[in-house]
Scaffold this active site. Structure first.
Site, PDB file in Angstrom:
ATOM      1  N   HIS A 198       0.794  -1.267  -0.167  1.00 25.31           N
ATOM      2  CA  HIS A 198      -0.030   0.054   0.098  1.00 25.31           C
ATOM      3  C   HIS A 198       0.958   1.319  -0.014  1.00 25.31           C
ATOM      4  O   HIS A 198       2.049   1.402   0.654  1.00 25.31           O
ATOM      5  CB  HIS A 198      -1.197   0.065   1.088  1.00 25.31           C
ATOM      6  CG  HIS A 198      -0.521   0.460   2.474  1.00 25.31           C
ATOM      7  ND1 HIS A 198      -0.327   1.449   3.160  1.00 25.31           N
ATOM      8  CD2 HIS A 198       0.180  -0.576   3.303  1.00 25.31           C
ATOM      9  CE1 HIS A 198       0.122   1.308   4.453  1.00 25.31           C
ATOM     10  NE2 HIS A 198       0.365  -0.030   4.558  1.00 25.31           N
ATOM     11  N   ASP A 231       5.794   2.855   7.096  1.00 22.29           N
ATOM     12  CA  ASP A 231       4.552   1.992   6.760  1.00 22.29           C
ATOM     13  C   ASP A 231       3.836   3.189   5.552  1.00 22.29           C
ATOM     14  O   ASP A 231       3.159   3.918   6.262  1.00 22.29           O
ATOM     15  CB  ASP A 231       3.713   2.188   8.101  1.00 22.29           C
ATOM     16  CG  ASP A 231       2.242   1.356   7.835  1.00 22.29           C
ATOM     17  OD1 ASP A 231       1.898   0.862   6.864  1.00 22.29           O
ATOM     18  OD2 ASP A 231       1.434   1.478   8.740  1.00 22.29           O
ATOM     19  N   GLU A 254      -5.472   1.571   2.298  1.00 19.86           N
ATOM     20  CA  GLU A 254      -5.172   0.254   3.086  1.00 19.86           C
ATOM     21  C   GLU A 254      -5.736   0.675   4.524  1.00 19.86           C
ATOM     22  O   GLU A 254      -6.067  -0.154   5.172  1.00 19.86           O
ATOM     23  CB  GLU A 254      -3.719  -0.283   2.940  1.00 19.86           C
ATOM     24  CG  GLU A 254      -3.588  -1.609   3.492  1.00 19.86           C
ATOM     25  CD  GLU A 254      -2.833  -1.666   5.280  1.00 19.86           C
ATOM     26  OE1 GLU A 254      -2.539  -2.364   5.740  1.00 19.86           O
ATOM     27  OE2 GLU A 254      -2.998  -0.307   5.632  1.00 19.86           O
ATOM     28  N   GLU A 255      -5.173   1.960   4.697  1.00 20.96           N
ATOM     29  CA  GLU A 255      -5.437   2.230   6.244  1.00 20.96           C
ATOM     30  C   GLU A 255      -6.827   2.479   6.700  1.00 20.96           C
ATOM     31  O   GLU A 255      -7.205   2.480   7.745  1.00 20.96           O
ATOM     32  CB  GLU A 255      -4.526   3.412   6.496  1.00 20.96           C
ATOM     33  CG  GLU A 255      -2.908   3.264   6.207  1.00 20.96           C
ATOM     34  CD  GLU A 255      -2.099   2.285   7.315  1.00 20.96           C
ATOM     35  OE1 GLU A 255      -2.787   1.837   8.057  1.00 20.96           O
ATOM     36  OE2 GLU A 255      -0.974   2.027   7.317  1.00 20.96           O
ATOM     37  N   HIS A 308       2.326   4.230  12.815  1.00 21.40           N
ATOM     38  CA  HIS A 308       1.045   5.219  12.815  1.00 21.40           C
ATOM     39  C   HIS A 308       1.266   6.493  13.366  1.00 21.40           C
ATOM     40  O   HIS A 308       0.195   7.128  13.893  1.00 21.40           O
ATOM     41  CB  HIS A 308       0.008   4.252  13.144  1.00 21.40           C
ATOM     42  CG  HIS A 308      -0.596   3.319  12.197  1.00 21.40           C
ATOM     43  ND1 HIS A 308      -1.844   2.473  12.257  1.00 21.40           N
ATOM     44  CD2 HIS A 308      -0.072   3.118  11.000  1.00 21.40           C
ATOM     45  CE1 HIS A 308      -1.922   1.898  11.172  1.00 21.40           C
ATOM     46  NE2 HIS A 308      -0.802   2.236  10.512  1.00 21.40           N
TER      47      HIS A 308
HETATM   48  N1  DPN Z   1      -1.191  -3.385   7.652  1.00 21.17           N
HETATM   49  C1  DPN Z   1      -0.060  -2.773   8.543  1.00 21.17           C
HETATM   50  C2  DPN Z   1      -0.724  -1.401   8.421  1.00 21.17           C
HETATM   51  O1  DPN Z   1      -0.645  -0.813   7.155  1.00 21.17           O
HETATM   52  O2  DPN Z   1      -0.906  -0.823   9.580  1.00 21.17           O
HETATM   53  C3  DPN Z   1       0.463  -3.227   9.484  1.00 21.17           C
HETATM   54  C4  DPN Z   1       0.973  -4.742   9.473  1.00 21.17           C
HETATM   55  C5  DPN Z   1       1.267  -5.327   7.919  1.00 21.17           C
HETATM   56  C6  DPN Z   1       0.269  -5.507  10.386  1.00 21.17           C
HETATM   57  C7  DPN Z   1       1.690  -6.544   7.995  1.00 21.17           C
HETATM   58  C8  DPN Z   1       0.790  -6.852  10.416  1.00 21.17           C
HETATM   59  C9  DPN Z   1       1.471  -7.429   9.105  1.00 21.17           C
HETATM   60 ZN    ZN Z   2       1.081  -0.806   6.206  1.00 23.35          ZN
END
Ligand code: DPN
Ligand code: ZN
Ligand code: CA
Length: 312
Positions: A116, A128, A162-163, A282
């Site tokens: 993402h 992230d 994605e978030e 985050h």
């Molecule tokens: N999905 C992620 C995020 O964007 O906050 C965090 C995440 C990624 C957690 C992969 C676990 C595994």
């Molecule tokens: Zn992420």
């Protein structure tokens, strides 16, 4: 030291001289290239600049997100990719997925790699998921630069929103005609690959569609002789989830988020026990300072290893 170097060089020359030309050329053509860490870091600096110029984030519905899409698209177009921007609406705002197809290869055997591109509103989202986004971009640009001519068709994707709950990738999969969906033989996800107190996690194939185990093993082997890995069950926490739900084999890499590194993990990987893999997860401090360069380099190289292993 000079003695060792000379001896090594002489050995290498001898080996090359003794092996027939064709035996040398073939494995070289299939070997994955080394991905330039400094190029990946330069993509991260650009994403940071985009956030800084747009209110400090690259979140869905904000100017910094669209600027991120525009930047990647122009780099990929210039490299020869066939790009597409897919629009969707979420939370009252327009979102965008960016895909980039490398021309050629068997489209009935398509390999997809993605991550993402959006951040949360709190910060620039450099680990992230600037990290996965930049790693994928540099792998794509390296494939172009080296005239990658894979047997299979290759498609990269950068997902929006994605978030907000995996919105972009879910929209993409749900809107794929079923004939198109069945052409996709694997999806690899890269979400957070430069965590500052890194772990080296490979998505576990357990509970995933059949075919996922081979992807898990391929990604594990990308690190063999480099660093030990652990399996992790990321479940529905990232963009592979929609692919898995439709039966497509999935895999991925992850260097950790809010969970604290254990002392056993710190002994194995270095870093600090009792501290989160990513203390700035985050948060506004997820900047270019929030990246472990070694983890970023190893994971970017592993993306290339997996792509060349799967598609070449
Ligand atoms: N999905 C992620 C995020 O964007 O906050 C965090 C995440 C990624 C957690 C992969 C676990 C595994
Ligand atoms: Zn992420
Ligand atoms: Ca590298």
């Amino acid at each position: 030291m000079p003695f060792t170097k000379t001896a090594l060089a002489a050995t290498t020359l001898l080996a090359v001289a003794l092996v027939p030309a064709q035996a040398v050329a073939s494995p070289t053509a299939l070997a994955a290239p080394d991905i330039s860490l400094s190029n990946v870091q330069s993509h991260l600096s650009t994403l940071q600049s985009i956030a800084t110029a747009n209110g400090g984030n690259r979140a869905h519905g904000r100017a910094g997100y669209k600027a991120s899409v525009d930047h990647l698209k122009s780099r990929l177009d210039a490299a020869g990719y066939t790009t597409a921007v897919q629009q969707f609406t979420s939370n009252g705002a327009v979102g965008y997925n960016l895909t980039a197809d490398w021309p050629g290869g068997d489209v009935n055997n398509t390999i997809m790699l993605g991550g993402h591109l959006d951040s949360v509103t709190a910060g620039p989202g450099i680990n992230d998921n600037g990290s996965g986004s930049a790693g994928l971009l540099e792998v794509a640009l390296t494939a172009a630069r080296t005239n990658f001519a894979p047997t299979k068709h290759v498609r990269f994707a950068w997902w929006g929103a994605e978030e907000l709950g995996l919105v972009g990738s879910t929209y993409y999969v749900n809107n794929l005609p079923s004939a198109e969906r069945s052409r996709i033989k694997a999806y690899l996800n890269f979400d957070m690959i430069g965590s500052p107190n890194p772990g080296y996690f490979v998505y576990s194939a357990s509970g995933q569609p059949s075919g996922s185990l081979a992807l898990q093993q391929l990604l594990q082997s990308a690190f063999s002789g480099v660093v030990a890995t652990e399996l992790t069950s990321v479940g529905g926490r990232s963009d592979h989830a929609a692919f898995a739900r439709s039966g497509i084999p999935v895999g991925g890499l992850f260097t950790g988020a809010e969970v604290a590194k254990t002392s056993a993990q710190a002994q194995k990987w270095g870093g600090t026990a009792g501290v989160a893999f990513d203390r700035c997860y985050h948060r506004s401090c997820d900047t270019t300072a929030n990246i472990n360069a070694t983890a970023l380099d190893r994971n970017a190289d592993a993306i290339a290893f997996a792509l060349w292993g799967l598609a070449a």
